[in-house]
Design a protein around this motif. Structure first.
Motif, PDB file in Angstrom:
ATOM      1  N   LYS A  37       0.822  -1.206   0.000  1.00 17.43           N
ATOM      2  CA  LYS A  37       0.000   0.000   0.000  1.00 17.43           C
ATOM      3  C   LYS A  37       0.861   1.263   0.000  1.00 17.43           C
ATOM      4  N   ILE A  57      -0.436  -0.231 -10.711  1.00 18.77           N
ATOM      5  CA  ILE A  57       0.335   1.007 -10.806  1.00 18.77           C
ATOM      6  C   ILE A  57      -0.295   1.889 -11.888  1.00 18.77           C
ATOM      7  N   ARG A  58      -0.670   3.107 -11.516  1.00 21.38           N
ATOM      8  CA  ARG A  58      -1.311   4.017 -12.478  1.00 21.38           C
ATOM      9  C   ARG A  58      -0.316   4.968 -13.144  1.00 21.38           C
ATOM     10  N   ASP A  59       0.581   5.535 -12.341  1.00 18.90           N
ATOM     11  CA  ASP A  59       1.531   6.532 -12.872  1.00 18.90           C
ATOM     12  C   ASP A  59       2.884   5.851 -13.119  1.00 18.90           C
ATOM     13  N   THR A  60       3.090   5.393 -14.350  1.00 18.85           N
ATOM     14  CA  THR A  60       4.330   4.673 -14.653  1.00 18.85           C
ATOM     15  C   THR A  60       5.557   5.567 -14.615  1.00 18.85           C
ATOM     16  N   LYS A 119       6.386   7.283 -12.196  1.00 23.31           N
ATOM     17  CA  LYS A 119       6.872   7.297 -10.813  1.00 23.31           C
ATOM     18  C   LYS A 119       7.384   5.928 -10.361  1.00 23.31           C
ATOM     19  N   ALA A 121       1.466   3.492  -3.501  1.00 20.31           N
ATOM     20  CA  ALA A 121       0.862   4.822  -3.443  1.00 20.31           C
ATOM     21  C   ALA A 121       1.778   5.887  -4.046  1.00 20.31           C
ATOM     22  N   ILE A 122       3.075   5.675  -3.990  1.00 23.77           N
ATOM     23  CA  ILE A 122       4.035   6.632  -4.555  1.00 23.77           C
ATOM     24  C   ILE A 122       3.842   6.752  -6.059  1.00 23.77           C
ATOM     25  N   ALA A 123       3.400   5.660  -6.696  1.00 20.43           N
ATOM     26  CA  ALA A 123       3.176   5.662  -8.146  1.00 20.43           C
ATOM     27  C   ALA A 123       1.677   5.681  -8.473  1.00 20.43           C
ATOM     28  N   GLY A 124       0.884   6.239  -7.551  1.00 18.64           N
ATOM     29  CA  GLY A 124      -0.544   6.378  -7.805  1.00 18.64           C
ATOM     30  C   GLY A 124      -1.317   5.089  -7.797  1.00 18.64           C
ATOM     31  N   GLY A 125      -0.763   4.050  -7.145  1.00 18.50           N
ATOM     32  CA  GLY A 125      -1.434   2.753  -7.146  1.00 18.50           C
ATOM     33  C   GLY A 125      -2.057   2.419  -5.810  1.00 18.50           C
ATOM     34  N   ASN A 126      -2.750   1.285  -5.799  1.00 19.26           N
ATOM     35  CA  ASN A 126      -3.380   0.826  -4.567  1.00 19.26           C
ATOM     36  C   ASN A 126      -3.543  -0.691  -4.642  1.00 19.26           C
TER      37      ASN A 126
END
Length: 568
Positions: free
Chosen positions: A525, A546-549, A551, A529-534
């Motif tokens: 978690k 991971i949403r923001d690749t 990061k 979260a650092i890369a916009g994931g959960n």
């Protein structure tokens, strides 16, 4: 009472009411089935709604608030059928209140949306304004007996107000939305599930294309037209002509619907009743009461039975009869529908007999053939069959033959007959290829793991294995994390992989590392979260999206710090 009980009341209600409503006794089994099913469904709705409501209340307690949002309560009511009064009671027990003013604002908006949708589909809204003041006799419908006749224009409108005459513009461009009321018409108005006829209204000076016909509450048939040429006046004598081929196609589909209902009752049982229908020149939808999906075998039997009656060339006769006489014939009526003292009865060779105001073929052989296209659920206890007839079946055959031909070409089969065998061969070949590919991926993963250990950091006795691996899906990540966990009892593994469509993070915590207070679910978690994931998971393994690749490097670089903060 902690059990379903409403069906126990049915006998008492029927006994006290059957003198005035004898159809209640006739449909007793069906009524009990519907009530029992709905009560069970409502119970499940309450359970699902309670879970959602409890989540809403828990959130309010976390943020120290005491008012349930009216919009959220409305959504709970509108989407999940959870009653407002029940929400209010449960909230009160938890020391919370409902913003009922906001709830009623949302309810009003929903009613206005529903009303607008009804008016868009129904003529009654604008007819009251446009044609409500007409004093002429109601339009006489002659379309059962003729498809072309002379008529007189008794009213015109451009859709906004009544007019004495309507003409094309100066450039001769056609005009849409012209509304024409005739004293008599062969055009069937949309009703009873059957669409309206199309065709033309003409005289020496004007030509109008009829695209819709609806009947007003006062009995006027309103023809929605495109004025193609000339000027049309109130009082003009015109020729009204229905598109014969389209009408015949609609008739085929409508009569086939009657045959379908009878076949369904034979195959599925007498509980089957019409719950809605729709017929146009392309297909028919038939909604009916049934409490489970119709099996492929049952559908085949229904389809075969309908075609059997088509091929028997049964005569289709139509009579206007006193309602009691029609019922003695066994004519099917819509449950709950109100009928006059005289009803129109459509009879197909004595096999299918129904009350109906629609248009029909004169012999079942005119239907040609019948094909079921789909069967699905449309509501609780309501199923829908979509079917087609005649040219619709031929068009379907042409379409599927073309699809098969293209499939054969894609499979490199010599002809359609060889396509199934070719598909089986390719499937087996692909399965073997995937098997070999999985073996290769496993070997590559093992090689990568050895390389990852060479650069692993050490945080107070815990090895940190982390990397970003392109071309690696979730399954491969999971396998690699498992291998690291088996190989090193004191390791934390953080691997990010991308298979081209999505990017995932897998976190593994080995046995000795877990003893230091490290848990994969908590780590994933914070790092993701650092890369916009959960994400989340168990103490030994967890995954996250991971949403923001952009990061990904930041997330991997933060792993040692996060591990150190979580370590005991």
């Amino acid at each position: 009472i902690n059990r379903p009980f409403l069906t126990e009341l049915v006998d008492t209600v029927i006994e006290s009411s059957e003198a005035g409503y004898p159809e209640l006794r006739e449909h007793e089994a069906y009524i009990k089935k519907v009530i029992g099913t709905e009560e069970l469904r409502f119970g499940r709705t309450i359970d699902a709604g309670l879970n959602i409501l409890n989540g809403m209340m828990s959130h309010l307690k976390e943020v120290h608030e005491k008012v349930l949002s009216g919009a959220e309560v409305f959504k709970l009511n509108d989407t999940f059928g959870f009653p407002l009064d029940l929400t209010r009671e449960i909230a009160a027990e938890a020391g919370l209140v409902v913003d009922e003013a906001a709830f009623h604002v949302e309810m009003t908006k929903q009613r206005e949306r529903a009303r607008a949708e009804r008016l868009a589909k129904d003529i009654s809204g604008w007819s009251a304004d446009l044609f409500g003041e007409l004093t002429a006799e109601a339009t006489q419908f002659d379309g059962y007996d003729t498809l072309s006749e002379s008529a007189k224009v008794i009213a015109l409108s451009d859709g906004e107000e009544l007019a004495d005459a309507i003409a094309t513009d100066e450039a001769g461009e056609s005009k849409d939305g012209v509304l024409v009321v005739l004293d008599r018409t062969p055009f069937y108005a949309e009703m009873g599930g059957q669409v309206a006829d199309h065709g033309y209204i003409t005289n020496g000076d004007a030509k109008l294309k009829v695209t819709q016909v609806k009947k007003t509450p006062k009995g006027y048939f309103v023809h929605t037209c495109e004025l193609l040429d000339g000027t049309i006046h109130v009082g003009d004598e015109v020729t009204a002509s229905v598109d014969t081929q389209r009408r015949m196609a609609i008739c085929r589909n409508h009569t086939a619907t009657h045959l379908l209902q009878k076949a369904l009752r034979e195959v599925l049982g007498e509980h089957v009743h019409q719950a809605g229908s729709y017929q146009d020149d392309k297909l028919t939808h038939f909604d009916f009461t049934h409490f489970s999906a119709v099996t492929p075998e049952e559908l085949r039997k229904v389809e075969d039975r309908v075609n059997e009656k088509i091929f028997e060339a049964l005569p289709v006769t139509i009579q206007n009869l006193p309602i009691e006489e029609a019922k003695k014939m066994g004519a099917m009526a819509l449950f709950g529908e109100k009928y006059g003292s005289v009803v129109r009865v459509v009879d197909a060779g004595g096999w299918s007999t129904e009350f109906c105001g629609g248009t029909h073929v004169t012999n079942t052989a005119q239907i040609g053939c019948f094909k079921i296209l789909s069967e699905s659920s449309v509501a609780a206890g309501i199923r829908r069959i979509e079917a087609t007839t005649a040219y619709g079946v031929l068009n379907l055959l042409d379409e599927r033959t073309e699809q098969l031909a293209k499939t054969a070409v894609a499979l490199k089969a010599n002809n359609l007959k060889d396509a199934p065998a070719r598909a089986e061969a390719l499937t087996a070949e692909l399965k073997e290829t995937n098997k070999q590919l999985d073996i290769l991926k496993a070997e590559m993963a093992s090689a990568k793991i050895d390389g990852l250990f060479e650069n692993a950091a050490d945080i107070d006795g815990v090895r940190i294995v982390s990397a970003y691996l392109t071309g690696t899906g979730a399954d491969t990540l999971r396998d690699m994390v498992d291998k690291v966990r088996d190989k090193a009892p004191n390791a934390v593994t953080v691997l990010i992989g991308s298979d081209g469509s999505k990017t995932m993070m897998a976190v593994g915590v080995s046995k000795n590392a877990q003893a230091r207070g490290l848990k994969a679910g908590a780590l994933v978690k914070k790092i993701a979260a650092i890369a916009g994931g959960n994400g989340g998971g168990k103490p030994d393994f967890a995954m996250a999206g991971i949403r923001d690749t952009s990061k990904i490097d930041d997330a991997l670089n933060a792993v040692p710090e996060v591990v150190k903060a979580e370590m005991q």
